[in-house]
Design a protein around this motif. Sequence first.
Motif, PDB file in Angstrom:
ATOM      1  N   ARG A 133       1.134  -4.878  -1.823  1.00  0.00           N
ATOM      2  CA  ARG A 133       2.522  -4.849  -1.362  1.00  0.00           C
ATOM      3  C   ARG A 133       2.653  -5.194   0.120  1.00  0.00           C
ATOM      4  NH1 ARG A 133       4.029   0.892  -3.369  1.00  0.00           N
ATOM      5  NH2 ARG A 133       5.839   0.542  -2.049  1.00  0.00           N
ATOM      6  N   LYS A 134       1.548  -5.271   0.822  1.00  0.00           N
ATOM      7  CA  LYS A 134       1.518  -5.683   2.227  1.00  0.00           C
ATOM      8  C   LYS A 134       0.276  -6.514   2.438  1.00  0.00           C
ATOM      9  CE  LYS A 134       4.028  -2.313   4.898  1.00  0.00           C
ATOM     10  NZ  LYS A 134       4.274  -2.181   6.306  1.00  0.00           N
ATOM     11  N   ASP A 160       1.423  -8.182   8.307  1.00  0.00           N
ATOM     12  CA  ASP A 160       2.683  -7.435   8.286  1.00  0.00           C
ATOM     13  C   ASP A 160       2.689  -6.363   9.375  1.00  0.00           C
ATOM     14  OD1 ASP A 160       3.880  -8.833   6.165  1.00  0.00           O
ATOM     15  OD2 ASP A 160       2.831  -7.593   4.688  1.00  0.00           O
ATOM     16  N   CYS A 161       1.531  -5.803   9.676  1.00  0.00           N
ATOM     17  CA  CYS A 161       1.424  -4.767  10.709  1.00  0.00           C
ATOM     18  C   CYS A 161       0.639  -5.219  11.943  1.00  0.00           C
ATOM     19  CB  CYS A 161       0.749  -3.526  10.137  1.00  0.00           C
ATOM     20  SG  CYS A 161       1.653  -2.773   8.780  1.00  0.00           S
ATOM     21  N   ASN A 177      -1.589   5.224   4.950  1.00  0.00           N
ATOM     22  CA  ASN A 177      -0.478   4.917   4.037  1.00  0.00           C
ATOM     23  C   ASN A 177      -0.232   3.418   3.960  1.00  0.00           C
ATOM     24  OD1 ASN A 177      -0.102   7.626   3.454  1.00  0.00           O
ATOM     25  ND2 ASN A 177       1.489   7.891   5.002  1.00  0.00           N
ATOM     26  N   SER A 178      -0.257   2.753   5.103  1.00  0.00           N
ATOM     27  CA  SER A 178      -0.048   1.304   5.122  1.00  0.00           C
ATOM     28  C   SER A 178      -1.167   0.580   4.387  1.00  0.00           C
ATOM     29  CB  SER A 178       0.049   0.795   6.560  1.00  0.00           C
ATOM     30  OG  SER A 178       1.224   1.276   7.161  1.00  0.00           O
ATOM     31  N   HIS A 179      -2.389   1.056   4.553  1.00  0.00           N
ATOM     32  CA  HIS A 179      -3.513   0.410   3.871  1.00  0.00           C
ATOM     33  C   HIS A 179      -3.490   0.650   2.368  1.00  0.00           C
ATOM     34  CE1 HIS A 179      -6.171  -1.368   7.052  1.00  0.00           C
ATOM     35  NE2 HIS A 179      -5.139  -0.918   7.717  1.00  0.00           N
ATOM     36  N   MET A 180      -2.846   1.723   1.940  1.00  0.00           N
ATOM     37  CA  MET A 180      -2.660   1.927   0.509  1.00  0.00           C
ATOM     38  C   MET A 180      -1.747   0.819  -0.036  1.00  0.00           C
ATOM     39  SD  MET A 180      -3.573   3.690  -2.049  1.00  0.00           S
ATOM     40  CE  MET A 180      -4.269   5.123  -1.297  1.00  0.00           C
ATOM     41  N   LEU A 181      -0.687   0.488   0.714  1.00  0.00           N
ATOM     42  CA  LEU A 181       0.195  -0.619   0.315  1.00  0.00           C
ATOM     43  C   LEU A 181      -0.570  -1.939   0.309  1.00  0.00           C
ATOM     44  CD1 LEU A 181       3.396   0.349   2.343  1.00  0.00           C
ATOM     45  CD2 LEU A 181       2.970   0.703  -0.106  1.00  0.00           C
ATOM     46  N   LYS A 189      -3.795  -2.289  -0.370  1.00  0.00           N
ATOM     47  CA  LYS A 189      -4.634  -2.289  -1.576  1.00  0.00           C
ATOM     48  C   LYS A 189      -3.824  -2.543  -2.840  1.00  0.00           C
ATOM     49  CE  LYS A 189      -8.284   0.545   0.313  1.00  0.00           C
ATOM     50  NZ  LYS A 189      -8.998   1.807   0.302  1.00  0.00           N
ATOM     51  N   GLU A 190      -2.544  -2.123  -2.816  1.00  0.00           N
ATOM     52  CA  GLU A 190      -1.664  -2.333  -3.966  1.00  0.00           C
ATOM     53  C   GLU A 190      -1.073  -3.742  -3.988  1.00  0.00           C
ATOM     54  OE1 GLU A 190       1.267   0.733  -3.552  1.00  0.00           O
ATOM     55  OE2 GLU A 190      -0.138   2.331  -4.084  1.00  0.00           O
TER      56      GLU A 190
END
Length: 83
Positions: A67-68, A72-73, A58-62, A64-65
């Motif tokens: 947004r992160k 950040d992580c 889920n974080s990696h989807m952000l 790719k978009e």
Amino acid sequence: GMKDIYGELTKDLSTPEKFDRYKEGLAARAIEDLKIWDSSPCRTCHKDPKPTSVSGQNSHMLLKEGRKTCVDCHRQLHYKPPR
């Protein structure tokens, strides 16, 4: 470039004890730079990361978009800042 030269001329980092005086500030600046650069140094080696956990995916989807960014992580991979 220039801030590195300035740091070399104004800060004595020759021993671990002397480096410790500046470590947190240097790490904070590096993290901010990585955010500005969208973690491009990370992406040089980690071209298409594939996390196995659902939260990682889920974080990696952000990521790719746009947004992160990596730090950040993953701030703690090279330096663990105090909380």
